[in-house]
Design an enzyme around this catalytic site. Structure first.
Site, mmCIF file in Angstrom:
data_model
loop_
_atom_site.group_PDB
_atom_site.id
_atom_site.type_symbol
_atom_site.label_atom_id
_atom_site.label_comp_id
_atom_site.label_asym_id
_atom_site.label_seq_id
_atom_site.Cartn_x
_atom_site.Cartn_y
_atom_site.Cartn_z
ATOM 1 N N SER A 27 3.608 -5.116 6.445
ATOM 2 C CA SER A 27 2.918 -4.864 5.177
ATOM 3 C C SER A 27 3.812 -5.226 4.006
ATOM 4 O O SER A 27 4.967 -4.822 3.943
ATOM 5 C CB SER A 27 2.521 -3.391 5.064
ATOM 6 O OG SER A 27 1.610 -3.054 6.078
ATOM 7 N N ASP B 223 -0.820 -18.811 13.243
ATOM 8 C CA ASP B 223 0.433 -19.422 13.681
ATOM 9 C C ASP B 223 0.779 -18.962 15.098
ATOM 10 O O ASP B 223 0.936 -17.763 15.357
ATOM 11 C CB ASP B 223 1.551 -19.045 12.713
ATOM 12 C CG ASP B 223 2.788 -19.898 12.885
ATOM 13 O OD1 ASP B 223 3.455 -19.763 13.919
ATOM 14 O OD2 ASP B 223 3.078 -20.696 11.979
ATOM 15 N N HIS C 117 0.838 -1.206 0.000
ATOM 16 C CA HIS C 117 0.000 0.000 0.000
ATOM 17 C C HIS C 117 0.869 1.250 0.000
ATOM 18 O O HIS C 117 2.091 1.187 0.158
ATOM 19 C CB HIS C 117 -0.963 0.022 1.188
ATOM 20 C CG HIS C 117 -0.291 0.006 2.518
ATOM 21 N ND1 HIS C 117 0.415 1.063 3.018
ATOM 22 C CD2 HIS C 117 -0.194 -0.958 3.455
ATOM 23 C CE1 HIS C 117 0.898 0.773 4.197
ATOM 24 N NE2 HIS C 117 0.549 -0.467 4.487
#
Length: 361
Positions: free
Chosen positions: A310, A295, A167
């Protein structure tokens, strides 16, 4: 204008978890077909230089008329980019400072060339005299660069193109996408993780130096991440990662998947996640998937999705399907992912289809 009042310092904090408007797309006819790319997961340091200098705030001038900011009163806005001073091009903070010091001895009007979103226009400002320092000032804070960390998503060894972050990078103060002049990425090592909690996103903390030899250049900063070309691919060669096929959005299924990311030093590890939902779209979409970290090792280390994660590639059924983009503020174990198709397009690539193969033959 006094040097110290300009706040001439590098702002190091960058937001990597907020969505913003798309800047632009590569035209479809320019896209190069690919069947597979090398998945990333490496932590990278990112440094961007903006075009000109960016106005990030206003500084009151103590004049005979009281506290004033000539820049603000004349119509300058936070987020404006100053491209020129009196028709002299501004490429960085140093150039701005050198030029502006010529005009701090009197109140001669100064013409700035301003870029505001897609508009470029001149604006004339009359400096105000600072009675405390006996100099004339415009009354604003500026900066020309920003830095932070993120995660590499993919690399195409044929074209040398890469994609990262998933992004747009925005300015910490103006909250607007950075209009880049140039930039580079370098290797980074994760030193610690501030775990995410409900209402308080966590973050990776990393060590890197922008004096190091760069891995590559940054050519674009869009809603789908940063993109450019690698000049040094050692971070991929050192990990001995094989290329993976890239998946169309309609191939993504709800269920088990994994992500590649770094939680300590520079070691890329694979962690289990769940694809909660995936909505294929004919048009670019930044939030095509909802994902959840399952996890236990990653949950214990980070609490879920944190800033700096990210761009972590998402893998399902042996294919690269997308990248982590945003975290849910009220639930750091969950967030959004972007389908890999849209990141490839921004890098000037596209998923090879049957008609591409026929054309190639």
């Amino acid at each position: 204008m006094n040097h110290s009042r300009l706040a001439l310092k590098l702002i190091l904090l960058v937001s990597f978890v907020l969505p913003f408007t798309l800047t632009y797309h590569v035209a479809a006819e320019t896209l190069q077909p690919v069947e597979e790319v090398i998945p990333g997961g490496q932590s990278i340091g990112v440094k961007l230089h903006t075009s000109g200098v960016v106005v990030v705030g206003f500084s009151p001038v103590s004049s005979e008329d009281g506290e004033v900011s000539p820049a603000e009163e004349t119509g300058v806005e936070i987020g404006d980019i100053i491209l020129q001073i009196n028709q002299h091009k501004i490429e960085d903070m140093q150039a701005f400072t050198k030029l502006i010091q010529k005009y701090e001895s009197d109140d001669t009007p100064i013409e700035l060339l301003i870029k505001r979103e897609e508009h470029i226009f001149p604006l004339t400002i009359k400096p105000a005299s600072d009675e405390q320092e006996d100099v004339y000032k415009l009354g604003m804070f500026i900066r020309d660069a920003t830095a932070g960390i993120g995660t590499m998503t993919f690399y195409d060894p044929q074209s040398k193109r890469y994609g990262a972050l998933g992004h747009v990078i925005t300015d910490q103060q103006t909250k607007k996408p950075l209009d880049i002049y140039n930039g580079k990425i370098v290797p980074s090592r994760i030193t610690s993780i501030n775990k995410g909690e409900s209402g308080a996103p966590g973050e990776k903390r990393a060590r890197f130096s922008m004096d190091d030899q760069g891995l590559g250049t940054i050519q674009k900063n869009t809603d789908y991440g940063i993109f450019g070309k690698l000049e040094e691919d050692s971070i991929f060669l050192d990990n001995h990662v094989d290329p993976l096929p890239v998946a169309q959005p309609h191939e993504v299924k709800e269920g088990e998947a994994t992500i590649l990311t770094v939680v300590e030093d520079d070691t890329v590890k694979e962690f289990e996640i769940e694809i909660v939902s995936s909505v294929p779209s004919q048009n670019p979409e930044t939030k095509g998937m909802v994902i959840q970290i399952t996890d236990e090792e990653l949950l214990n280390a980070s609490g879920g999705i944190v800033q700096g994660m990210s761009g972590s590639p998402i893998i399902q059924n042996g294919k690269l399907i997308g990248a982590v983009t945003h975290v849910f503020l009220n639930d750091p174990t969950s967030g959004y992912g972007v389908h890999i198709e849209w990141m490839l397009n921004e890098a000037g690539l596209k998923i090879k289809e049957d008609d591409d193969m026929e054309q190639a033959s």
